[in-house]
Design a protein around this motif. Sequence first.
Motif, PDB file in Angstrom:
ATOM      1  N   ALA A  84       1.005  -1.250  -0.142  1.00 14.27           N
ATOM      2  CA  ALA A  84      -0.129   0.100   0.001  1.00 14.27           C
ATOM      3  C   ALA A  84       0.711   0.998  -0.232  1.00 14.27           C
ATOM      4  CB  ALA A  84      -1.022  -0.064   1.169  1.00 14.27           C
ATOM      5  N   ARG A  85       1.725   1.305   0.964  1.00 11.51           N
ATOM      6  CA  ARG A  85       2.668   2.353   0.966  1.00 11.51           C
ATOM      7  C   ARG A  85       3.328   2.830  -0.445  1.00 11.51           C
ATOM      8  NH1 ARG A  85       5.200   6.017   4.849  1.00 11.51           N
ATOM      9  NH2 ARG A  85       4.311   4.835   6.493  1.00 11.51           N
ATOM     10  N   ALA A  86       4.079   1.906  -0.980  1.00 11.69           N
ATOM     11  CA  ALA A  86       4.675   2.188  -2.185  1.00 11.69           C
ATOM     12  C   ALA A  86       3.638   2.622  -3.219  1.00 11.69           C
ATOM     13  CB  ALA A  86       5.466   0.711  -2.581  1.00 11.69           C
ATOM     14  N   ALA A  87       2.410   1.870  -3.022  1.00 11.85           N
ATOM     15  CA  ALA A  87       1.337   2.296  -4.221  1.00 11.85           C
ATOM     16  C   ALA A  87       1.047   3.638  -4.246  1.00 11.85           C
ATOM     17  CB  ALA A  87       0.366   1.281  -3.952  1.00 11.85           C
ATOM     18  N   ILE A  88       0.677   4.142  -2.881  1.00 10.84           N
ATOM     19  CA  ILE A  88       0.294   5.538  -2.616  1.00 10.84           C
ATOM     20  C   ILE A  88       1.225   6.565  -2.830  1.00 10.84           C
ATOM     21  CG2 ILE A  88       0.222   5.541  -0.173  1.00 10.84           C
ATOM     22  CD1 ILE A  88      -2.767   6.372  -2.246  1.00 10.84           C
ATOM     23  N   VAL A  89       2.571   6.258  -2.329  1.00 11.80           N
ATOM     24  CA  VAL A  89       3.592   7.225  -2.195  1.00 11.80           C
ATOM     25  C   VAL A  89       3.745   7.839  -3.951  1.00 11.80           C
ATOM     26  CG1 VAL A  89       6.018   7.314  -2.275  1.00 11.80           C
ATOM     27  CG2 VAL A  89       4.906   7.077   0.021  1.00 11.80           C
ATOM     28  N   THR A  90       3.619   7.072  -4.717  1.00 14.44           N
ATOM     29  CA  THR A  90       4.066   7.394  -6.148  1.00 14.44           C
ATOM     30  C   THR A  90       2.932   8.386  -6.952  1.00 14.44           C
ATOM     31  OG1 THR A  90       3.209   5.447  -6.881  1.00 14.44           O
ATOM     32  CG2 THR A  90       5.589   5.420  -6.473  1.00 14.44           C
ATOM     33  N   ILE A  91       1.954   8.378  -6.092  1.00 17.22           N
ATOM     34  CA  ILE A  91       0.468   9.228  -6.679  1.00 17.22           C
ATOM     35  C   ILE A  91      -0.033  10.298  -5.636  1.00 17.22           C
ATOM     36  CG2 ILE A  91      -0.026   7.498  -8.454  1.00 17.22           C
ATOM     37  CD1 ILE A  91      -2.458   6.962  -6.366  1.00 17.22           C
ATOM     38  N   ALA A  92       0.603  10.468  -4.462  1.00 17.94           N
ATOM     39  CA  ALA A  92       0.192  11.030  -3.369  1.00 17.94           C
ATOM     40  C   ALA A  92       0.234  12.557  -3.926  1.00 17.94           C
ATOM     41  CB  ALA A  92       0.984  10.819  -2.041  1.00 17.94           C
ATOM     42  N   HIS A  93       1.334  13.056  -4.476  1.00 18.45           N
ATOM     43  CA  HIS A  93       1.319  14.249  -5.044  1.00 18.45           C
ATOM     44  C   HIS A  93       0.009  14.815  -6.035  1.00 18.45           C
ATOM     45  CE1 HIS A  93       3.185  12.295  -8.261  1.00 18.45           C
ATOM     46  NE2 HIS A  93       3.018  13.233  -9.010  1.00 18.45           N
ATOM     47  N   THR A  94      -0.731  13.809  -6.538  1.00 19.66           N
ATOM     48  CA  THR A  94      -1.819  14.271  -7.522  1.00 19.66           C
ATOM     49  C   THR A  94      -3.055  14.019  -6.878  1.00 19.66           C
ATOM     50  OG1 THR A  94      -1.895  11.888  -7.994  1.00 19.66           O
ATOM     51  CG2 THR A  94      -0.534  13.437  -9.634  1.00 19.66           C
ATOM     52  N   ILE A  95      -2.973  13.700  -5.435  1.00 25.15           N
ATOM     53  CA  ILE A  95      -4.356  13.387  -4.869  1.00 25.15           C
ATOM     54  C   ILE A  95      -4.913  14.812  -4.746  1.00 25.15           C
ATOM     55  CG2 ILE A  95      -5.683  12.835  -2.692  1.00 25.15           C
ATOM     56  CD1 ILE A  95      -3.557  10.219  -2.794  1.00 25.15           C
ATOM     57  N   PRO A  96      -6.055  15.167  -4.879  1.00 27.23           N
ATOM     58  CA  PRO A  96      -6.731  16.727  -4.615  1.00 27.23           C
ATOM     59  C   PRO A  96      -6.707  16.632  -3.025  1.00 27.23           C
ATOM     60  CG  PRO A  96      -8.082  15.494  -6.246  1.00 27.23           C
ATOM     61  CD  PRO A  96      -7.138  14.508  -5.662  1.00 27.23           C
ATOM     62  N   SER A  97      -6.310  18.067  -2.516  1.00 23.80           N
ATOM     63  CA  SER A  97      -6.367  18.409  -1.275  1.00 23.80           C
ATOM     64  C   SER A  97      -7.743  18.093  -0.517  1.00 23.80           C
ATOM     65  CB  SER A  97      -5.755  19.875  -0.948  1.00 23.80           C
ATOM     66  OG  SER A  97      -6.738  20.561  -1.558  1.00 23.80           O
ATOM     67  N   ASN A  98      -8.652  17.975  -1.101  1.00 23.73           N
ATOM     68  CA  ASN A  98      -9.967  18.182  -0.428  1.00 23.73           C
ATOM     69  C   ASN A  98     -10.697  16.689  -0.827  1.00 23.73           C
ATOM     70  OD1 ASN A  98     -10.449  18.252  -3.030  1.00 23.73           O
ATOM     71  ND2 ASN A  98     -12.295  19.368  -2.698  1.00 23.73           N
ATOM     72  N   ALA A  99     -10.046  15.830  -1.321  1.00 19.51           N
ATOM     73  CA  ALA A  99     -10.317  14.164  -1.407  1.00 19.51           C
ATOM     74  C   ALA A  99     -10.470  13.457  -0.183  1.00 19.51           C
ATOM     75  CB  ALA A  99      -9.436  13.706  -2.518  1.00 19.51           C
ATOM     76  N   MET A 100     -11.546  12.724  -0.189  1.00 19.35           N
ATOM     77  CA  MET A 100     -11.787  11.804   1.017  1.00 19.35           C
ATOM     78  C   MET A 100     -10.925  10.557   0.575  1.00 19.35           C
ATOM     79  SD  MET A 100     -15.544  10.676   2.267  1.00 19.35           S
ATOM     80  CE  MET A 100     -16.058  10.412   0.924  1.00 19.35           C
ATOM     81  N   ILE A 101     -10.338   9.915   1.587  1.00 17.93           N
ATOM     82  CA  ILE A 101      -9.243   8.691   1.376  1.00 17.93           C
ATOM     83  C   ILE A 101      -9.901   7.735   2.041  1.00 17.93           C
ATOM     84  CG2 ILE A 101      -7.146   7.689   1.302  1.00 17.93           C
ATOM     85  CD1 ILE A 101      -5.802  10.440   1.088  1.00 17.93           C
ATOM     86  N   GLY A 107      -5.359  -5.055   8.163  1.00 15.01           N
ATOM     87  CA  GLY A 107      -4.030  -5.271   8.627  1.00 15.01           C
ATOM     88  C   GLY A 107      -3.098  -4.094   8.842  1.00 15.01           C
ATOM     89  N   LEU A 108      -1.831  -4.625   9.123  1.00 15.38           N
ATOM     90  CA  LEU A 108      -0.784  -3.367   9.588  1.00 15.38           C
ATOM     91  C   LEU A 108       0.158  -3.260   8.226  1.00 15.38           C
ATOM     92  CD1 LEU A 108      -0.552  -4.384  13.149  1.00 15.38           C
ATOM     93  CD2 LEU A 108      -1.724  -2.286  12.330  1.00 15.38           C
ATOM     94  N   GLU A 109       0.740  -2.188   8.336  1.00 15.87           N
ATOM     95  CA  GLU A 109       1.952  -2.161   7.473  1.00 15.87           C
ATOM     96  C   GLU A 109       3.229  -3.012   7.956  1.00 15.87           C
ATOM     97  OE1 GLU A 109       3.982   1.478   4.909  1.00 15.87           O
ATOM     98  OE2 GLU A 109       3.369   1.740   6.954  1.00 15.87           O
ATOM     99  N   PRO A 110       3.508  -3.739   7.396  1.00 18.88           N
ATOM    100  CA  PRO A 110       4.731  -4.660   7.785  1.00 18.88           C
ATOM    101  C   PRO A 110       5.803  -4.001   8.652  1.00 18.88           C
ATOM    102  CG  PRO A 110       3.982  -5.383   5.739  1.00 18.88           C
ATOM    103  CD  PRO A 110       3.262  -4.148   6.027  1.00 18.88           C
ATOM    104  N   ASP A 111       6.482  -2.986   7.992  1.00 23.35           N
ATOM    105  CA  ASP A 111       7.514  -2.375   8.535  1.00 23.35           C
ATOM    106  C   ASP A 111       7.384  -1.337   9.754  1.00 23.35           C
ATOM    107  OD1 ASP A 111       9.152  -3.650   6.801  1.00 23.35           O
ATOM    108  OD2 ASP A 111       9.335  -1.980   5.137  1.00 23.35           O
ATOM    109  N   THR A 112       6.185  -0.831   9.938  1.00 23.91           N
ATOM    110  CA  THR A 112       5.916   0.278  10.707  1.00 23.91           C
ATOM    111  C   THR A 112       4.689  -0.080  11.839  1.00 23.91           C
ATOM    112  OG1 THR A 112       4.099   1.439   9.405  1.00 23.91           O
ATOM    113  CG2 THR A 112       6.455   2.070   8.891  1.00 23.91           C
ATOM    114  N   LEU A 113       3.921  -1.113  11.269  1.00 26.58           N
ATOM    115  CA  LEU A 113       3.035  -1.593  12.163  1.00 26.58           C
ATOM    116  C   LEU A 113       1.835  -0.572  12.168  1.00 26.58           C
ATOM    117  CD1 LEU A 113       4.902  -3.437  14.961  1.00 26.58           C
ATOM    118  CD2 LEU A 113       4.028  -4.322  12.877  1.00 26.58           C
TER     119      LEU A 113
END
Length: 191
Positions: A84-101, A107-113
């Motif tokens: 998930a993180r790798a997928a969202i990091v590459t496009i985060a700059h294009t997400i509109p500031s008012n978008a609902m996510i 589950g948990l992110e494996p590295d950060t929990l």
Amino acid sequence: MSKIAILGAGAWGTALAVTIARSGGALVLAVRRAAQLDAMRASGENAVYLPGIKFPSALEITDDWERAVCDADTIVMAVPSRFARAAIVTIAHTIPSNAMIVSVTKGLEPDTLLTMSAMLSEVAGPPGQVAAISGPGFAAEVARGKPAALVAAARDDALAAQVQALFAVRSLRIYRSNDWSGSSLAARSRT
């Protein structure tokens, strides 16, 4: 009508996309690989994860994730937690500031929990715009229009109400909760 971008064309992302598109929702389903996109366009279904479930004509599919999110009002993260993180990091700059996510990933992110909602808040949007949908819900049953009950959770009840309204289609009953962390852990029950 809100434009929805669903990121991840596994069983759960596809099931939600098909269900919302049948109800007249404007949405795009973003797939990870060009070969997957070609196969889905050719067959009109996601034969790998939901064989036999035909796509409604209103369902747009793409492998251009930046284009999918750049004008979306709601972004649904349906990518497994380990990617998930790798997928969202590459496009985060294009997400509109008012978008609902909205996270529908269990589950948990494996590295950060971190829960997926916490990770999305860190990478893509403030916590006040991040919600989670949790089950029980089975992707194949939801895609076939079988009744299911889900929970829309957010720290802010108004945001949870927005998610509840957005996903409340004929076959889905959506409840609200402010247990953002618990719902993020539960996310959904099965594919």
